[in-house]
Design a protein around this motif. Structure first.
Motif, PDB file in Angstrom:
ATOM      1  N   VAL A 199       0.865  -1.170   0.000  1.00 48.50           N
ATOM      2  CA  VAL A 199       0.000   0.000   0.000  1.00 48.50           C
ATOM      3  C   VAL A 199       0.906   1.226   0.000  1.00 48.50           C
ATOM      4  CG1 VAL A 199      -1.705   1.289   1.344  1.00 48.50           C
ATOM      5  CG2 VAL A 199      -1.826  -1.205   1.233  1.00 48.50           C
ATOM      6  N   VAL A 200       0.648   2.165  -0.897  1.00 49.62           N
ATOM      7  CA  VAL A 200       1.471   3.367  -1.000  1.00 49.62           C
ATOM      8  C   VAL A 200       0.733   4.535  -0.350  1.00 49.62           C
ATOM      9  CG1 VAL A 200       2.586   4.993  -2.569  1.00 49.62           C
ATOM     10  CG2 VAL A 200       2.563   2.545  -3.106  1.00 49.62           C
ATOM     11  N   ILE A 201       1.419   5.220   0.556  1.00 46.72           N
ATOM     12  CA  ILE A 201       0.890   6.404   1.219  1.00 46.72           C
ATOM     13  C   ILE A 201       1.686   7.584   0.684  1.00 46.72           C
ATOM     14  CG2 ILE A 201       0.542   7.582   3.420  1.00 46.72           C
ATOM     15  CD1 ILE A 201       1.190   3.946   3.572  1.00 46.72           C
ATOM     16  N   ASP A 202       1.024   8.478  -0.013  1.00 44.88           N
ATOM     17  CA  ASP A 202       1.694   9.625  -0.625  1.00 44.88           C
ATOM     18  C   ASP A 202       1.543  10.843   0.280  1.00 44.88           C
ATOM     19  OD1 ASP A 202       2.839  11.567  -2.186  1.00 44.88           O
ATOM     20  OD2 ASP A 202       1.630  11.131  -3.965  1.00 44.88           O
ATOM     21  N   ALA A 203       2.632  11.204   0.954  1.00 46.66           N
ATOM     22  CA  ALA A 203       2.634  12.374   1.828  1.00 46.66           C
ATOM     23  C   ALA A 203       3.626  13.419   1.322  1.00 46.66           C
ATOM     24  CB  ALA A 203       2.969  11.959   3.260  1.00 46.66           C
ATOM     25  N   ARG A 204       3.952  13.345   0.033  1.00 48.33           N
ATOM     26  CA  ARG A 204       4.882  14.318  -0.534  1.00 48.33           C
ATOM     27  C   ARG A 204       4.264  15.711  -0.467  1.00 48.33           C
ATOM     28  NH1 ARG A 204       5.975  10.866  -5.876  1.00 48.33           N
ATOM     29  NH2 ARG A 204       3.759  10.594  -5.503  1.00 48.33           N
ATOM     30  N   GLY A 205       5.100  16.687  -0.121  1.00 44.93           N
ATOM     31  CA  GLY A 205       4.646  18.064  -0.016  1.00 44.93           C
ATOM     32  C   GLY A 205       4.095  18.422   1.352  1.00 44.93           C
ATOM     33  N   HIS A 206       4.029  17.456   2.256  1.00 55.76           N
ATOM     34  CA  HIS A 206       3.520  17.712   3.611  1.00 55.76           C
ATOM     35  C   HIS A 206       4.666  17.651   4.610  1.00 55.76           C
ATOM     36  CE1 HIS A 206      -0.701  17.548   2.460  1.00 55.76           C
ATOM     37  NE2 HIS A 206      -0.360  16.543   1.665  1.00 55.76           N
ATOM     38  N   ARG A 207       4.551  18.454   5.635  1.00 55.42           N
ATOM     39  CA  ARG A 207       5.561  18.495   6.696  1.00 55.42           C
ATOM     40  C   ARG A 207       5.067  17.730   7.915  1.00 55.42           C
ATOM     41  NH1 ARG A 207      10.234  19.678   4.963  1.00 55.42           N
ATOM     42  NH2 ARG A 207      10.943  21.431   6.141  1.00 55.42           N
ATOM     43  N   CYS A 208       5.968  17.480   8.822  1.00 59.93           N
ATOM     44  CA  CYS A 208       5.675  16.812  10.082  1.00 59.93           C
ATOM     45  C   CYS A 208       4.530  17.553  10.784  1.00 59.93           C
ATOM     46  CB  CYS A 208       6.931  16.842  10.950  1.00 59.93           C
ATOM     47  SG  CYS A 208       6.782  16.014  12.523  1.00 59.93           S
ATOM     48  N   PRO A 209       3.545  16.858  11.270  1.00 61.27           N
ATOM     49  CA  PRO A 209       3.434  15.438  11.520  1.00 61.27           C
ATOM     50  C   PRO A 209       2.610  14.676  10.473  1.00 61.27           C
ATOM     51  CG  PRO A 209       1.734  16.499  12.776  1.00 61.27           C
ATOM     52  CD  PRO A 209       2.492  17.588  12.014  1.00 61.27           C
ATOM     53  N   GLN A 246      -3.388   1.224  10.813  1.00 52.69           N
ATOM     54  CA  GLN A 246      -4.614   0.796  11.492  1.00 52.69           C
ATOM     55  C   GLN A 246      -5.488  -0.037  10.562  1.00 52.69           C
ATOM     56  OE1 GLN A 246      -6.221   4.552  12.774  1.00 52.69           O
ATOM     57  NE2 GLN A 246      -5.187   4.438  14.750  1.00 52.69           N
ATOM     58  N   ASP A 247      -5.468   0.302   9.290  1.00 52.71           N
ATOM     59  CA  ASP A 247      -6.303  -0.383   8.305  1.00 52.71           C
ATOM     60  C   ASP A 247      -5.635  -1.618   7.699  1.00 52.71           C
ATOM     61  OD1 ASP A 247      -8.157   1.638   8.737  1.00 52.71           O
ATOM     62  OD2 ASP A 247      -7.545   2.796   6.984  1.00 52.71           O
ATOM     63  N   ALA A 248      -4.362  -1.835   8.007  1.00 51.38           N
ATOM     64  CA  ALA A 248      -3.594  -2.921   7.376  1.00 51.38           C
ATOM     65  C   ALA A 248      -3.594  -4.184   8.234  1.00 51.38           C
ATOM     66  CB  ALA A 248      -2.156  -2.468   7.138  1.00 51.38           C
ATOM     67  N   ALA A 249      -3.462  -5.304   7.567  1.00 55.10           N
ATOM     68  CA  ALA A 249      -3.333  -6.586   8.257  1.00 55.10           C
ATOM     69  C   ALA A 249      -1.930  -6.715   8.851  1.00 55.10           C
ATOM     70  CB  ALA A 249      -3.578  -7.720   7.263  1.00 55.10           C
ATOM     71  N   PRO A 250      -1.774  -7.524   9.896  1.00 53.76           N
ATOM     72  CA  PRO A 250      -0.442  -7.768  10.438  1.00 53.76           C
ATOM     73  C   PRO A 250       0.493  -8.320   9.360  1.00 53.76           C
ATOM     74  CG  PRO A 250      -2.110  -8.624  11.921  1.00 53.76           C
ATOM     75  CD  PRO A 250      -2.811  -8.220  10.650  1.00 53.76           C
ATOM     76  N   GLY A 251       1.695  -7.790   9.322  1.00 56.09           N
ATOM     77  CA  GLY A 251       2.683  -8.233   8.345  1.00 56.09           C
ATOM     78  C   GLY A 251       2.572  -7.567   6.987  1.00 56.09           C
ATOM     79  N   ILE A 278       7.775  -0.053   5.177  1.00 61.00           N
ATOM     80  CA  ILE A 278       7.640  -0.618   6.518  1.00 61.00           C
ATOM     81  C   ILE A 278       6.796  -1.889   6.444  1.00 61.00           C
ATOM     82  CG2 ILE A 278       7.836   1.660   7.588  1.00 61.00           C
ATOM     83  CD1 ILE A 278       4.612   0.138   8.164  1.00 61.00           C
ATOM     84  N   GLU A 279       6.916  -2.668   7.475  1.00 58.90           N
ATOM     85  CA  GLU A 279       6.088  -3.859   7.631  1.00 58.90           C
ATOM     86  C   GLU A 279       5.361  -3.720   8.962  1.00 58.90           C
ATOM     87  OE1 GLU A 279       7.620  -8.082   8.458  1.00 58.90           O
ATOM     88  OE2 GLU A 279       7.387  -7.947   6.266  1.00 58.90           O
ATOM     89  N   THR A 280       4.051  -3.897   8.924  1.00 56.55           N
ATOM     90  CA  THR A 280       3.279  -3.766  10.152  1.00 56.55           C
ATOM     91  C   THR A 280       3.570  -4.920  11.080  1.00 56.55           C
ATOM     92  OG1 THR A 280       1.377  -4.908   9.212  1.00 56.55           O
ATOM     93  CG2 THR A 280       1.406  -2.517   9.020  1.00 56.55           C
ATOM     94  N   GLY A 281       3.418  -4.671  12.373  1.00 56.67           N
ATOM     95  CA  GLY A 281       3.638  -5.704  13.365  1.00 56.67           C
ATOM     96  C   GLY A 281       2.502  -6.702  13.396  1.00 56.67           C
ATOM     97  N   GLY A 282       2.749  -7.862  13.888  1.00 58.09           N
ATOM     98  CA  GLY A 282       1.725  -8.865  13.994  1.00 58.09           C
ATOM     99  C   GLY A 282       1.814  -9.625  15.300  1.00 58.09           C
ATOM    100  N   TRP A 283       2.420  -8.982  16.286  1.00 62.69           N
ATOM    101  CA  TRP A 283       2.653  -9.651  17.543  1.00 62.69           C
ATOM    102  C   TRP A 283       1.509  -9.365  18.501  1.00 62.69           C
ATOM    103  CZ3 TRP A 283       6.090  -6.605  14.910  1.00 62.69           C
ATOM    104  CH2 TRP A 283       7.071  -7.307  14.206  1.00 62.69           C
ATOM    105  N   PRO A 284       1.130 -10.301  19.337  1.00 65.78           N
ATOM    106  CA  PRO A 284       0.044 -10.103  20.283  1.00 65.78           C
ATOM    107  C   PRO A 284       0.293  -8.904  21.176  1.00 65.78           C
ATOM    108  CG  PRO A 284       0.746 -12.391  20.258  1.00 65.78           C
ATOM    109  CD  PRO A 284       1.736 -11.614  19.430  1.00 65.78           C
TER     110      PRO A 284
END
Length: 83
Positions: free
Chosen positions: A5-15, A26-31, A72-78
């Motif tokens: 899944v690609v998240i395009d945040a180009r042109g935006h500053r922190c945060p 939050q919307d992604a499956a573990p791993g 990145i890879e999302t966590g999948g740990w309990p």
């Protein structure tokens, strides 16, 4: 990387880049693999910190087209929370 899944945040500053990545986590499956595209140089620091806090891991940080591509890879740990 076609299944990432690609998240395009180009042109935006922190945060904004981190907030968009957290929402996608939050919307992604573990791993799941997510790719953050960002032009804010602080993303190089913020994303590894976020992964340490939220239970994911940084797979790669690449300089591309005047910005960053952070995989990145999302966590999948309990017990790991992404919210």
């Amino acid at each position: 990387m076609s299944d990432a899944v690609v998240i395009d945040a180009r042109g935006h500053r922190c945060p904004v880049p981190s907030l968009r990545l957290m929402k996608a986590m939050q919307d992604a499956a573990p791993g799941a693999r997510l790719v953050l595209m960002a032009t804010d140089p602080m993303a190089r620091i913020d994303v590894p910190f976020l992964m340490a806090q939220k239970g994911g891991r940084v797979v790669a940080v690449e300089d591309v087209d005047g910005g960053l591509r952070i995989t990145i890879e999302t966590g999948g740990w309990p017990g790991v929370q992404t919210d």
